[in-house]
Design a protein around this motif. Structure first.
Motif, PDB file in Angstrom:
ATOM      1  N   LYS A  50      11.348  15.845  -3.610  1.00 24.94           N
ATOM      2  CA  LYS A  50      11.778  14.445  -3.583  1.00 24.94           C
ATOM      3  C   LYS A  50      11.158  13.720  -4.775  1.00 24.94           C
ATOM      4  O   LYS A  50      10.070  14.091  -5.251  1.00 24.94           O
ATOM      5  N   PHE A  51      11.843  12.690  -5.231  1.00 24.32           N
ATOM      6  CA  PHE A  51      11.373  11.907  -6.363  1.00 24.32           C
ATOM      7  C   PHE A  51      10.891  10.557  -5.861  1.00 24.32           C
ATOM      8  O   PHE A  51      11.612   9.865  -5.127  1.00 24.32           O
ATOM      9  N   VAL A  52       9.673  10.178  -6.239  1.00 23.61           N
ATOM     10  CA  VAL A  52       9.077   8.937  -5.755  1.00 23.61           C
ATOM     11  C   VAL A  52       8.662   8.094  -6.955  1.00 23.61           C
ATOM     12  O   VAL A  52       7.983   8.569  -7.855  1.00 23.61           O
ATOM     13  N   THR A  53       9.099   6.860  -6.964  1.00 24.38           N
ATOM     14  CA  THR A  53       8.822   5.998  -8.106  1.00 24.38           C
ATOM     15  C   THR A  53       8.448   4.604  -7.646  1.00 24.38           C
ATOM     16  O   THR A  53       8.948   4.134  -6.618  1.00 24.38           O
ATOM     17  N   ARG A  57      12.286  -2.631 -11.033  1.00 21.46           N
ATOM     18  CA  ARG A  57      13.256  -3.401 -11.832  1.00 21.46           C
ATOM     19  C   ARG A  57      14.667  -2.833 -11.719  1.00 21.46           C
ATOM     20  O   ARG A  57      15.631  -3.520 -12.063  1.00 21.46           O
ATOM     21  N   LEU A  58      14.785  -1.595 -11.262  1.00 21.71           N
ATOM     22  CA  LEU A  58      16.086  -0.941 -11.172  1.00 21.71           C
ATOM     23  C   LEU A  58      16.413  -0.588  -9.731  1.00 21.71           C
ATOM     24  O   LEU A  58      15.542  -0.106  -8.999  1.00 21.71           O
ATOM     25  N   PRO A  59      17.659  -0.784  -9.294  1.00 22.11           N
ATOM     26  CA  PRO A  59      18.052  -0.322  -7.967  1.00 22.11           C
ATOM     27  C   PRO A  59      18.140   1.197  -7.947  1.00 22.11           C
ATOM     28  O   PRO A  59      18.232   1.843  -9.006  1.00 22.11           O
ATOM     29  N   ARG A  60      18.124   1.754  -6.748  1.00 21.39           N
ATOM     30  CA  ARG A  60      18.142   3.218  -6.643  1.00 21.39           C
ATOM     31  C   ARG A  60      19.386   3.820  -7.284  1.00 21.39           C
ATOM     32  O   ARG A  60      19.314   4.887  -7.900  1.00 21.39           O
ATOM     33  N   ARG A  61      20.506   3.135  -7.158  1.00 22.66           N
ATOM     34  CA  ARG A  61      21.743   3.644  -7.771  1.00 22.66           C
ATOM     35  C   ARG A  61      21.576   3.862  -9.269  1.00 22.66           C
ATOM     36  O   ARG A  61      21.986   4.888  -9.816  1.00 22.66           O
ATOM     37  N   GLY A  77      19.627  10.084  -1.603  1.00 24.12           N
ATOM     38  CA  GLY A  77      18.618  10.163  -0.556  1.00 24.12           C
ATOM     39  C   GLY A  77      17.360  10.900  -0.945  1.00 24.12           C
ATOM     40  O   GLY A  77      16.388  10.915  -0.177  1.00 24.12           O
ATOM     41  N   ASP A  78      17.353  11.513  -2.128  1.00 25.73           N
ATOM     42  CA  ASP A  78      16.168  12.232  -2.596  1.00 25.73           C
ATOM     43  C   ASP A  78      15.285  11.370  -3.487  1.00 25.73           C
ATOM     44  O   ASP A  78      14.294  11.855  -4.038  1.00 25.73           O
ATOM     45  N   VAL A  79      15.637  10.103  -3.639  1.00 30.19           N
ATOM     46  CA  VAL A  79      14.848   9.180  -4.450  1.00 30.19           C
ATOM     47  C   VAL A  79      14.263   8.096  -3.546  1.00 30.19           C
ATOM     48  O   VAL A  79      15.000   7.399  -2.839  1.00 30.19           O
ATOM     49  N   PHE A  80      12.949   7.967  -3.566  1.00 35.06           N
ATOM     50  CA  PHE A  80      12.259   6.970  -2.753  1.00 35.06           C
ATOM     51  C   PHE A  80      11.697   5.884  -3.662  1.00 35.06           C
ATOM     52  O   PHE A  80      10.981   6.170  -4.609  1.00 35.06           O
ATOM     53  N   THR A  81      12.055   4.645  -3.358  1.00 39.56           N
ATOM     54  CA  THR A  81      11.574   3.496  -4.117  1.00 39.56           C
ATOM     55  C   THR A  81      10.971   2.477  -3.158  1.00 39.56           C
ATOM     56  O   THR A  81      11.323   2.442  -1.972  1.00 39.56           O
ATOM     57  N   PRO A  82      10.084   1.614  -3.641  1.00 38.11           N
ATOM     58  CA  PRO A  82       9.535   0.569  -2.769  1.00 38.11           C
ATOM     59  C   PRO A  82      10.604  -0.351  -2.204  1.00 38.11           C
ATOM     60  O   PRO A  82      10.490  -0.825  -1.069  1.00 38.11           O
TER      61      PRO A  82
END
Length: 264
Positions: A50-53, A57-61, A77-82
């Motif tokens: 999974k990718f966590v950032t 400033r950028l939406p997940r899309r 679904g493999d990207v997790f953002t605050p």
């Protein structure tokens, strides 16, 4: 840079991997040498990834689209953002957000009511931080609104190659003025790591986190029970691993070196 094995005894087989993006996989829109090949190795081993950032400033899309432009295909679904974690929190608590965020992030917060119990949500608004906006947030926090910080990083590697002021300074200012502590949703929040680890379907002790931020990525991960791998790319500065107690599981030259260490 020299390869440092800070804690070889901490090396053990991994069953899941969390990977930071900016400064680890890419810098200023360009893939770092060997990073895409390293990710391909992990995928070839069928290790859940999974990718966590902490990018706010950028939406997940947009994050997924920019990774595709680098040649890296990643499911949403493999990207997790605050912001995604904040959205879930707001929905669960039925809160109306007052957003102090960059305009580019707004699409991750569509569909919320404008009235009701409020939550101040602070992200890295960059040039859109204004006194009036911060003062409105301050007054709402004083009146009892929930206080959510998407991250609390000190700095980030900007597009000019220099470090720039990050969200943490603004969060600290609001905390000082209001005498309230923010609920931090991004790294190094244990909640953030717990959510990402849960998605991998394995125990935290069997997961490694690779990042370039000693405090948020590695320190946060190790506090949450994960292995922590610090890479000497991106925002890394010489000697930062010495500030961590316990020290990182490993300090790698880059992502490829980190994967070499983990896939021993």
């Amino acid at each position: 840079m020299a390869k440092l094995r800070s804690s070889v005894s901490g090396r053990r087989p991994i069953h899941g991997l969390l990977l930071d993006l900016d400064g680890v996989v890419h810098v200023r829109g360009k893939a770092l040498p060997g990073s895409l090949e390293a990710i391909a190795r992990v995928r070839a081993e069928n290790i859940p990834l999974k990718f966590v950032t902490n990018t706010t400033r950028l939406p997940r899309r947009r994050i997924v689209e920019e990774l595709a432009q680098l040649g890296l295909q990643v499911a949403m679904g493999d990207v997790f953002t605050p912001a995604i974690l904040a959205r879930a929190f707001l929905l669960r608590e039925k809160l109306a957000p007052f957003l102090v965020v960059h305009p580019g992030l707004l699409e991750d917060f569509v569909g919320f009511p404008e009235q009701g119990r409020e939550a101040v949500v602070v992200g890295d608004a960059g040039a859109y931080f204004t006194y009036d906006k911060l003062n409105d947030a301050f007054r709402k926090i004083l009146r009892g609104a929930e206080f959510l910080a998407l991250a609390n990083n000190r700095n980030f590697l900007d597009r000019d190659g220099e470090l720039s002021l990050d969200l943490g300074a603004f969060v600290s200012g609001l905390e000082y003025a209001s005498n309230r502590k923010a609920v931090v949703l991004g790294k190094p929040s244990p909640l953030f790591f717990a959510l990402a680890v849960d998605s991998l379907g394995c125990a935290a002790e069997d997961v490694a986190m690779i990042g370039d931020d000693a405090e948020a990525d590695v320190g946060g991960a190790m506090a949450a029970g994960l292995m922590g791998i610090l890479v000497q790319t991106g925002k890394y500065r010489t000697g930062q691993e010495k500030e961590l107690d316990p020290p990182p599981t490993f300090v790698a030259q880059n992502l490829a070196d980190a994967i070499d260490f983990l896939l021993f």
